[in-house]
Structures are given as C-alpha cells and as structure tokens.
Design a protein around this motif. Structure first.
Motif, short mmCIF file in Angstrom:
data_model
loop_
_atom_site.label_atom_id
_atom_site.label_comp_id
_atom_site.label_asym_id
_atom_site.label_seq_id
_atom_site.Cartn_x
_atom_site.Cartn_y
_atom_site.Cartn_z
N UNK A 70 0.82 -1.21 0.00
CA UNK A 70 0.00 0.00 0.00
C UNK A 70 0.86 1.26 0.00
N UNK A 71 1.90 1.27 0.79
CA UNK A 71 2.77 2.45 0.87
C UNK A 71 3.46 2.72 -0.47
N UNK A 72 3.96 1.68 -1.11
CA UNK A 72 4.62 1.84 -2.41
C UNK A 72 3.65 2.36 -3.46
N UNK A 73 2.41 1.85 -3.43
CA UNK A 73 1.39 2.34 -4.38
C UNK A 73 1.08 3.81 -4.14
N UNK A 74 0.98 4.21 -2.88
CA UNK A 74 0.68 5.61 -2.58
C UNK A 74 1.79 6.53 -3.09
N UNK A 75 3.03 6.08 -3.01
CA UNK A 75 4.14 6.87 -3.54
C UNK A 75 4.16 6.85 -5.06
N UNK A 76 3.93 5.69 -5.63
CA UNK A 76 3.94 5.54 -7.10
C UNK A 76 2.86 6.40 -7.76
N UNK A 77 1.67 6.41 -7.18
CA UNK A 77 0.54 7.13 -7.77
C UNK A 77 0.36 8.53 -7.20
N UNK A 78 1.19 8.87 -6.21
CA UNK A 78 1.13 10.18 -5.56
C UNK A 78 -0.26 10.46 -4.99
#
Length: 127
Positions: A58-66
């Motif tokens: 979830x954290x990586x997705x939030x960073x990837x998609x801003x």
C-alpha cells in the motif's frame, strides 16, 4: 486523464494473452461497475495498471501514484473484496498483485476503459 486512458489501452493490448476468451456478462458488469460507475473508478484503474508491472504494498502504491495512503488502502479493500487483486502477507507489509480472475478476464478491462473514456469526455449541455 484521456491520454492516460489511451496509454492504459495500449499497455493492455501489448500484453500477450495466451488464450483470447470472451468474458461472461457478469464479469463485464462487475468491471464496468468498479471502473466506470463509481467515483473512484479512475483511481482503481490506475492501481490495476501499476500492478500489471509488479506487485506493490500500500505504501509503495501511494508513492507511485502520488495519492494519500488511506485512499489507496480504501481502494485496495474494494479491489480485494471484488477479487481483482490478491494479497500476500498481513497488515502493513502486505503485497498486492493481480488476481487470477482478473488476469484471465483482462480483455474486458479494455472495454471498461473505453466506457470510462466516453464518460469522462461527455459534456452535459443544459438548455
């Protein structure tokens, strides 16, 4: 957004599909509902397109998609509940990837992108 939708369509078409299988009516209905009939459809589509490349937490997705972590968390729950993604692990470190169900029916996602594109580019005219 429209350019991004066209980009998504190209990515889906470029993927090798071992057997072209036409999705059933209920599957198409579910994909249309998740990606075109709800407010977060475009965000969920962005998540799915990110997961095509590699699994994320979830954290990586939030960073990837801003996007906000809580927003991603909500969309992941919706996608998992509707069997679009599968989760490996628990809590914070859980890794998400596309479910087998979505992998098999990925061609129907192309139709959902078309519908979302039409919906987003439709201009209401009031007389």
């Amino acid at each position: 957004m429209a350019n991004q939708l066209l980009e998504f369509k190209e990515i889906l078409r470029s993927r090798k599909v071992s057997e072209q299988r036409k999705p059933d009516k209920q599957t198409r209905k579910l994909l249309f509902y998740l990606f075109t009939s709800t407010r977060g459809g475009f965000t969920r589509l962005r998540i799915i397109m990110s997961l095509l490349d590699k699994p994320y937490n979830t954290h990586q997705l939030s960073q990837e998609l801003e996007l906000d972590y809580k927003a991603i968390q909500h969309h992941m729950k919706v996608l998992e509940k509707n069997n679009m993604v599968s989760k490996i692990g628990e809590k914070y470190g859980a890794i998400f990837h596309l479910s087998n169900f979505l992998e098999i029916n990925i061609s129907a996602l192309d139709e959902a992108i078309d519908k979302l594109d039409r919906k987003m580019n439709y201009k209401k005219v009031y007389l």
